[in-house]
Design a protein around this motif. Structure first.
Motif, PDB file in Angstrom:
ATOM      1  N   ARG A   2       6.135  -7.030  -0.254  1.00 23.64           N
ATOM      2  CA  ARG A   2       6.853  -5.751  -0.263  1.00 23.64           C
ATOM      3  C   ARG A   2       5.950  -4.535  -0.274  1.00 23.64           C
ATOM      4  O   ARG A   2       6.283  -3.494   0.299  1.00 23.64           O
ATOM      5  CB  ARG A   2       7.794  -5.697  -1.466  1.00 23.64           C
ATOM      6  CG  ARG A   2       8.946  -6.661  -1.375  1.00 23.64           C
ATOM      7  CD  ARG A   2       9.802  -6.576  -2.614  1.00 23.64           C
ATOM      8  NE  ARG A   2      10.912  -7.519  -2.539  1.00 23.64           N
ATOM      9  CZ  ARG A   2      11.912  -7.532  -3.394  1.00 23.64           C
ATOM     10  NH1 ARG A   2      11.949  -6.654  -4.381  1.00 23.64           N
ATOM     11  NH2 ARG A   2      12.874  -8.415  -3.263  1.00 23.64           N
ATOM     12  N   SER A   3       4.821  -4.613  -0.945  1.00 19.55           N
ATOM     13  CA  SER A   3       3.934  -3.447  -1.037  1.00 19.55           C
ATOM     14  C   SER A   3       3.185  -3.183   0.271  1.00 19.55           C
ATOM     15  O   SER A   3       2.544  -2.135   0.410  1.00 19.55           O
ATOM     16  CB  SER A   3       2.935  -3.627  -2.178  1.00 19.55           C
ATOM     17  OG  SER A   3       2.106  -4.740  -1.936  1.00 19.55           O
ATOM     18  N   ASN A   4       3.274  -4.094   1.222  1.00 23.34           N
ATOM     19  CA  ASN A   4       2.544  -3.944   2.483  1.00 23.34           C
ATOM     20  C   ASN A   4       3.429  -3.562   3.662  1.00 23.34           C
ATOM     21  O   ASN A   4       2.978  -3.603   4.803  1.00 23.34           O
ATOM     22  CB  ASN A   4       1.795  -5.242   2.799  1.00 23.34           C
ATOM     23  CG  ASN A   4       0.709  -5.500   1.786  1.00 23.34           C
ATOM     24  OD1 ASN A   4      -0.082  -4.622   1.480  1.00 23.34           O
ATOM     25  ND2 ASN A   4       0.678  -6.700   1.259  1.00 23.34           N
ATOM     26  N   ILE A   5       4.672  -3.166   3.405  1.00 21.75           N
ATOM     27  CA  ILE A   5       5.571  -2.715   4.460  1.00 21.75           C
ATOM     28  C   ILE A   5       6.103  -1.334   4.082  1.00 21.75           C
ATOM     29  O   ILE A   5       6.746  -1.168   3.048  1.00 21.75           O
ATOM     30  CB  ILE A   5       6.758  -3.678   4.665  1.00 21.75           C
ATOM     31  CG1 ILE A   5       6.267  -5.063   5.073  1.00 21.75           C
ATOM     32  CG2 ILE A   5       7.737  -3.124   5.700  1.00 21.75           C
ATOM     33  CD1 ILE A   5       5.675  -5.145   6.460  1.00 21.75           C
ATOM     34  N   GLY A   6       5.817  -0.362   4.928  1.00 21.57           N
ATOM     35  CA  GLY A   6       6.291   0.996   4.702  1.00 21.57           C
ATOM     36  C   GLY A   6       7.655   1.213   5.333  1.00 21.57           C
ATOM     37  O   GLY A   6       7.957   0.672   6.390  1.00 21.57           O
ATOM     38  N   TYR A   7       8.474   2.016   4.663  1.00 18.44           N
ATOM     39  CA  TYR A   7       9.806   2.360   5.161  1.00 18.44           C
ATOM     40  C   TYR A   7      10.294   3.589   4.407  1.00 18.44           C
ATOM     41  O   TYR A   7      10.096   3.690   3.202  1.00 18.44           O
ATOM     42  CB  TYR A   7      10.773   1.178   4.952  1.00 18.44           C
ATOM     43  CG  TYR A   7      12.199   1.481   5.337  1.00 18.44           C
ATOM     44  CD1 TYR A   7      12.575   1.589   6.672  1.00 18.44           C
ATOM     45  CD2 TYR A   7      13.172   1.665   4.369  1.00 18.44           C
ATOM     46  CE1 TYR A   7      13.878   1.863   7.031  1.00 18.44           C
ATOM     47  CE2 TYR A   7      14.488   1.944   4.717  1.00 18.44           C
ATOM     48  CZ  TYR A   7      14.839   2.045   6.055  1.00 18.44           C
ATOM     49  OH  TYR A   7      16.126   2.319   6.404  1.00 18.44           O
ATOM     50  N   ALA A   8      10.915   4.521   5.105  1.00 18.38           N
ATOM     51  CA  ALA A   8      11.509   5.718   4.507  1.00 18.38           C
ATOM     52  C   ALA A   8      10.505   6.460   3.619  1.00 18.38           C
ATOM     53  O   ALA A   8      10.803   6.831   2.485  1.00 18.38           O
ATOM     54  CB  ALA A   8      12.768   5.366   3.721  1.00 18.38           C
ATOM     55  N   SER A   9       9.300   6.654   4.138  1.00 20.55           N
ATOM     56  CA  SER A   9       8.225   7.380   3.448  1.00 20.55           C
ATOM     57  C   SER A   9       7.787   6.720   2.149  1.00 20.55           C
ATOM     58  O   SER A   9       7.273   7.383   1.247  1.00 20.55           O
ATOM     59  CB  SER A   9       8.631   8.826   3.181  1.00 20.55           C
ATOM     60  OG  SER A   9       8.914   9.496   4.393  1.00 20.55           O
ATOM     61  N   SER A  10       7.997   5.422   2.020  1.00 19.09           N
ATOM     62  CA  SER A  10       7.615   4.684   0.822  1.00 19.09           C
ATOM     63  C   SER A  10       7.265   3.257   1.237  1.00 19.09           C
ATOM     64  O   SER A  10       6.948   3.009   2.399  1.00 19.09           O
ATOM     65  CB  SER A  10       8.783   4.689  -0.181  1.00 19.09           C
ATOM     66  OG  SER A  10       8.358   4.169  -1.423  1.00 19.09           O
ATOM     67  N   ALA A  41       8.215  -2.252  -1.928  1.00 13.11           N
ATOM     68  CA  ALA A  41       7.933  -2.527  -3.341  1.00 13.11           C
ATOM     69  C   ALA A  41       8.496  -1.426  -4.226  1.00 13.11           C
ATOM     70  O   ALA A  41       9.088  -1.689  -5.281  1.00 13.11           O
ATOM     71  CB  ALA A  41       6.430  -2.681  -3.565  1.00 13.11           C
ATOM     72  N   THR A  42       8.342  -0.190  -3.804  1.00 17.87           N
ATOM     73  CA  THR A  42       8.865   0.946  -4.564  1.00 17.87           C
ATOM     74  C   THR A  42      10.370   1.067  -4.401  1.00 17.87           C
ATOM     75  O   THR A  42      11.102   1.296  -5.376  1.00 17.87           O
ATOM     76  CB  THR A  42       8.171   2.244  -4.106  1.00 17.87           C
ATOM     77  OG1 THR A  42       6.772   2.115  -4.336  1.00 17.87           O
ATOM     78  CG2 THR A  42       8.705   3.443  -4.860  1.00 17.87           C
ATOM     79  N   LEU A  43      10.852   0.895  -3.186  1.00 24.26           N
ATOM     80  CA  LEU A  43      12.279   1.062  -2.921  1.00 24.26           C
ATOM     81  C   LEU A  43      13.138   0.002  -3.586  1.00 24.26           C
ATOM     82  O   LEU A  43      14.289   0.271  -3.929  1.00 24.26           O
ATOM     83  CB  LEU A  43      12.532   1.049  -1.405  1.00 24.26           C
ATOM     84  CG  LEU A  43      11.910   2.211  -0.628  1.00 24.26           C
ATOM     85  CD1 LEU A  43      12.002   1.965   0.865  1.00 24.26           C
ATOM     86  CD2 LEU A  43      12.583   3.526  -1.006  1.00 24.26           C
TER      87      LEU A  43
END
Length: 118
Positions: A103-111, A114-116
């Motif tokens: 999860r921490s290695n895929i960006g989406y929606a400026s995040s 992992a964060t989302l």
């Protein structure tokens, strides 16, 4: 997320219709909402497999939290059956690479996921 990148030496008459069908099939097969599915079709007449230009493919699947050895076996059967029907590519004329980068290695929606998905 998942992202599916298909490279093949099979030219399609209607790539847009195929990619929409491929997207729906991928969502059903991988058990993910189509709203998160991204598919790409790339035609390359120079793609070879086993020393020939007979119909062949390479599929890269990037997905989070659903790729396991057991699941990948099922996915492989379903995707190869789909490509045999739609592209005429036999199951011994290509590779499918399964990749879960975390999860921490895929960006989406400026995040990142992992964060989302905390």
């Amino acid at each position: 997320m998942p992202s599916l990148e298909l490279r093949t030496n099979v030219r399609l008459e209607n790539p847009k219709a195929f990619t929409l069908e491929f997207s729906k099939f991928a969502a059903e097969t991988l058990g993910k909402p189509e709203a998160y599915i991204s598919v790409e079709y790339s035609y390359n007449e120079y793609l070879t497999f086993n020393g020939s230009h007979n119909p062949a493919l390479i599929l890269q699947i990037i997905s989070l939290d659903n790729l396991t050895p057991e699941a990948n076996e099922k996915y492989s059967k379903k995707f190869f059956a789909f490509f045999k029907e739609k592209l005429g590519v036999p199951d011994d004329r290509g590779y499918i690479a399964f990749n879960d980068p975390g999860r921490s290695n895929i960006g989406y929606a400026s995040s990142t996921f992992a964060t989302l998905w905390k």
